[in-house]
Scaffold this active site. Structure first.
Site, mmCIF file in Angstrom:
data_model
loop_
_atom_site.group_PDB
_atom_site.id
_atom_site.type_symbol
_atom_site.label_atom_id
_atom_site.label_comp_id
_atom_site.label_asym_id
_atom_site.label_seq_id
_atom_site.Cartn_x
_atom_site.Cartn_y
_atom_site.Cartn_z
ATOM 1 N N SER A 151 99.693 -87.257 47.372
ATOM 2 C CA SER A 151 99.258 -88.504 46.736
ATOM 3 C C SER A 151 99.648 -89.736 47.562
ATOM 4 O O SER A 151 98.810 -90.536 47.941
ATOM 5 C CB SER A 151 99.850 -88.568 45.324
ATOM 6 O OG SER A 151 99.513 -89.779 44.708
ATOM 7 N N SER A 153 99.634 -75.122 56.069
ATOM 8 C CA SER A 153 99.378 -76.137 55.048
ATOM 9 C C SER A 153 97.911 -76.204 54.634
ATOM 10 O O SER A 153 97.013 -76.270 55.480
ATOM 11 C CB SER A 153 99.812 -77.514 55.554
ATOM 12 O OG SER A 153 99.368 -78.492 54.650
ATOM 13 N N SER A 158 96.615 -78.674 53.372
ATOM 14 C CA SER A 158 96.132 -80.052 53.548
ATOM 15 C C SER A 158 95.683 -80.363 54.972
ATOM 16 O O SER A 158 95.128 -81.428 55.226
ATOM 17 C CB SER A 158 97.244 -81.048 53.201
ATOM 18 O OG SER A 158 97.763 -80.780 51.938
ATOM 19 N N GLN A 197 112.482 -82.284 49.254
ATOM 20 C CA GLN A 197 112.852 -83.036 50.462
ATOM 21 C C GLN A 197 114.135 -82.561 51.151
ATOM 22 O O GLN A 197 114.154 -82.437 52.380
ATOM 23 C CB GLN A 197 112.945 -84.533 50.147
ATOM 24 C CG GLN A 197 111.577 -85.176 49.920
ATOM 25 C CD GLN A 197 111.643 -86.673 49.682
ATOM 26 O OE1 GLN A 197 112.694 -87.293 49.850
ATOM 27 N NE2 GLN A 197 110.529 -87.258 49.283
ATOM 28 N N HIS A 257 110.568 -93.480 47.961
ATOM 29 C CA HIS A 257 111.350 -93.531 46.713
ATOM 30 C C HIS A 257 112.793 -93.217 47.125
ATOM 31 O O HIS A 257 113.029 -92.365 47.985
ATOM 32 C CB HIS A 257 110.795 -92.479 45.750
ATOM 33 C CG HIS A 257 111.466 -92.377 44.410
ATOM 34 N ND1 HIS A 257 111.986 -93.466 43.737
ATOM 35 C CD2 HIS A 257 111.669 -91.309 43.592
ATOM 36 C CE1 HIS A 257 112.482 -93.058 42.578
ATOM 37 N NE2 HIS A 257 112.317 -91.758 42.468
ATOM 38 N N GLU A 291 108.689 -95.214 34.865
ATOM 39 C CA GLU A 291 107.729 -94.110 34.691
ATOM 40 C C GLU A 291 108.034 -93.296 33.442
ATOM 41 O O GLU A 291 107.127 -92.817 32.771
ATOM 42 C CB GLU A 291 107.645 -93.233 35.956
ATOM 43 C CG GLU A 291 108.898 -92.464 36.307
ATOM 44 C CD GLU A 291 108.977 -92.040 37.780
ATOM 45 O OE1 GLU A 291 108.287 -92.631 38.624
ATOM 46 O OE2 GLU A 291 109.767 -91.120 38.083
ATOM 47 N N GLU A 294 90.032 -97.046 25.201
ATOM 48 C CA GLU A 294 90.126 -98.509 25.081
ATOM 49 C C GLU A 294 91.440 -99.063 25.633
ATOM 50 O O GLU A 294 91.548 -100.265 25.904
ATOM 51 C CB GLU A 294 89.924 -98.928 23.611
ATOM 52 C CG GLU A 294 89.636 -100.404 23.466
ATOM 53 C CD GLU A 294 89.279 -100.824 22.028
ATOM 54 O OE1 GLU A 294 88.796 -99.970 21.249
ATOM 55 O OE2 GLU A 294 89.477 -102.009 21.703
ATOM 56 N N SER A 330 90.202 -110.055 18.390
ATOM 57 C CA SER A 330 89.975 -110.808 17.152
ATOM 58 C C SER A 330 91.305 -111.309 16.572
ATOM 59 O O SER A 330 92.367 -110.751 16.881
ATOM 60 C CB SER A 330 89.297 -109.910 16.120
ATOM 61 O OG SER A 330 90.157 -108.823 15.798
#
Ligand SMILES: NC(=O)C1=CN([C@@H]2O[C@H](COP(=O)(O)OP(=O)(O)OC[C@H]3O[C@@H](n4cnc5c(N)ncnc54)[C@H](OP(=O)(O)O)[C@@H]3O)[C@@H](O)[C@H]2O)C=CC1
Ligand SMILES: CC(=O)[C@](C)(O)C(=O)O
Ligand SMILES: [Mg+2]
Ligand SMILES: [Mg+2]
EC number: 1.1.1.86
Length: 336
Positions: A28, A52, A54, A87, A109, A196, A232, A253
């Site tokens: 991401s 990988s 990716s 990590q 982070h 979060e 909404e 309203s």
């Protein structure tokens, strides 16, 4: 005193213009950092583990892909953007041995440095640049010519240039288009986890779910409940995002505004706020981090149970059907 904000006009790319930046991972955040930096005219290489999934996607986006070891060896700046729980192992095995003096180790982070799970050597710069939003949106807003606010922090300044490099990096990913401010690893980690959990993800999803369930359990149509309590939300939040509470309340309203004042405090009570304080304490003491890492180390039993419980919830099944009927809602698969 108001915080000092940094915008494009305040920050030069010079300190990283001739450097090679390694983005470790292509998820991401990583795909957005890699593509934004490249589109800002900087030199980027992507470091991925062997086999990988990716690799093809990164290459398709025109990026060079090498192993994590080679990326660390050849780059001047190494940005670690794989999941927080993974990590420390990848760092110890594939990065630390190649992290020579004068390089910069960067994070999106502060989790692992703040909680002492990664301890970088003293002769490298250590900084973070944390965009305040999801990676897929970081790429989307950049491609649209806009930017996402971000915060940066320097933990170690071995070269005397760490701050300059961190700010240039923040510009490279587009954050100085929207505003960047300085923080510490501690402040970034604690506020990010709190935000979060309590508001952005945990707070919002559970508020929506409780509202949806209340209506459906009372016999109202799930489709109406979905529009009312989920769809909404974006429209109302867009108004808050653009014009603050007062601007949003100008658009709704008087009936809605009156109900907002009367009922809001019945839903989010003093008790809710006291719980938020407890949540913050658990983050500050490391109790939340311990629970997260313990679940990760056992293969995420708790997390996987939550994921499968929600998958079959009426809110998700009716939502998918309704979104499929709204062609203006992006049907693009997330790129990574
Ligand atoms: N998600 C977000 O929007 C935000 C994230 N952050 C921070 O950014 C960092 C990255 O998070 P996020 O983008 O969500 O991460 P993702 O879950 O999207 O990362 C996936 C990537 O990490 C790679 N990866 C996963 N495990 C390993 C491993 N053991 N060894 C090597 N590579 C691995 C994957 O490789 P492969 O392709 O081979 O599977 C993939 O490329 C974290 O520190 C997070 O807190 C900060 C702000 C927002
Ligand atoms: C997207 C973001 O800013 C988060 C919620 O902090 C995260 O994904 O960790
Ligand atoms: Mg965040
Ligand atoms: Mg976060």
């Amino acid at each position: 005193m108001a915080a000092t904000m940094f915008y494009d006009r305040d920050v030069s790319l010079d300190s990283i213009q001739d450097k090679l930046i390694a983005i470790i991972g292509y998820g991401s955040q990583a795909h957005a950092h890699a593509q934004n930096l490249r589109d800002s005219g900087l030199n980027v290489v992507v470091g991925l583990r062997e086999g990988s999934a990716s690799k093809a996607k990164a290459e398709q986006a025109g990026l060079k892909v090498v192993s994590i070891e080679e990326a660390t060896q050849t780059a001047d700046v190494v940005m670690l953007l794989i999941p927080d729980e993974n990590q420390p192992k990848t760092y110890a095995e594939s990065i630390e041995p190649h992290l020579t003096a004068g390089k910069a180790l960067a994070f999106g982070h502060g989790f692992n440095v703040h909680f002492g799970r990664i301890k970088p050597p003293a002769d490298v710069d250590v900084y973070l640049v944390a965009p305040k939003g999801p990676g897929h949106m970081l790429r989307r807003v950049y491609a649209d010519g806009a930017g996402m606010p971000g915060i940066f922090a320097v933990q170690q300044d071995a070269t005397g240039k760490a701050r300059e490099i961190a700010l240039a990096y923040a510009r490279g990913i587009g954050c100085t288009r929207a505003g960047v401010l300085e923080t510490t690893f501690k402040e970034e980690t604690e506020t990010d986890l709190f935000g979060e959990q309590s508001v952005l993800c945990g707070g919002v999803t559970h508020l929506i779910q409780a509202g949806f369930e209340t209506l459906v359990e009372a016999g109202y149509q799930p489709e109406i409940a979905y529009f009312e309590t989920l769809h909404e939300v974006k429209l109302i939040v867009d108004l808050i995002y653009e014009k603050g509470f007062e601007g949003m309340r100008h658009s709704i309203s008087n009936t809605a505004e009156f109900g907002d004042y009367v009922t809001g405090p019945r839903i989010i009570t003093d008790e809710t706020k006291a719980t938020m304080k407890d949540v913050l304490t658990d983050i500050q003491t490391g109790k939340f981090a311990e629970r997260f890492i313990a679940d990760a180390e056992s293969g995420f039993p708790y997390m996987n149970e939550q994921r499968s419980k929600m998958r079959d919830h009426k809110l998700e099944t009716v939502g998918k059907e309704l979104r499929d009927m709204m062609p203006f809602i992006s049907k693009k698969a997330l790129e990574v």
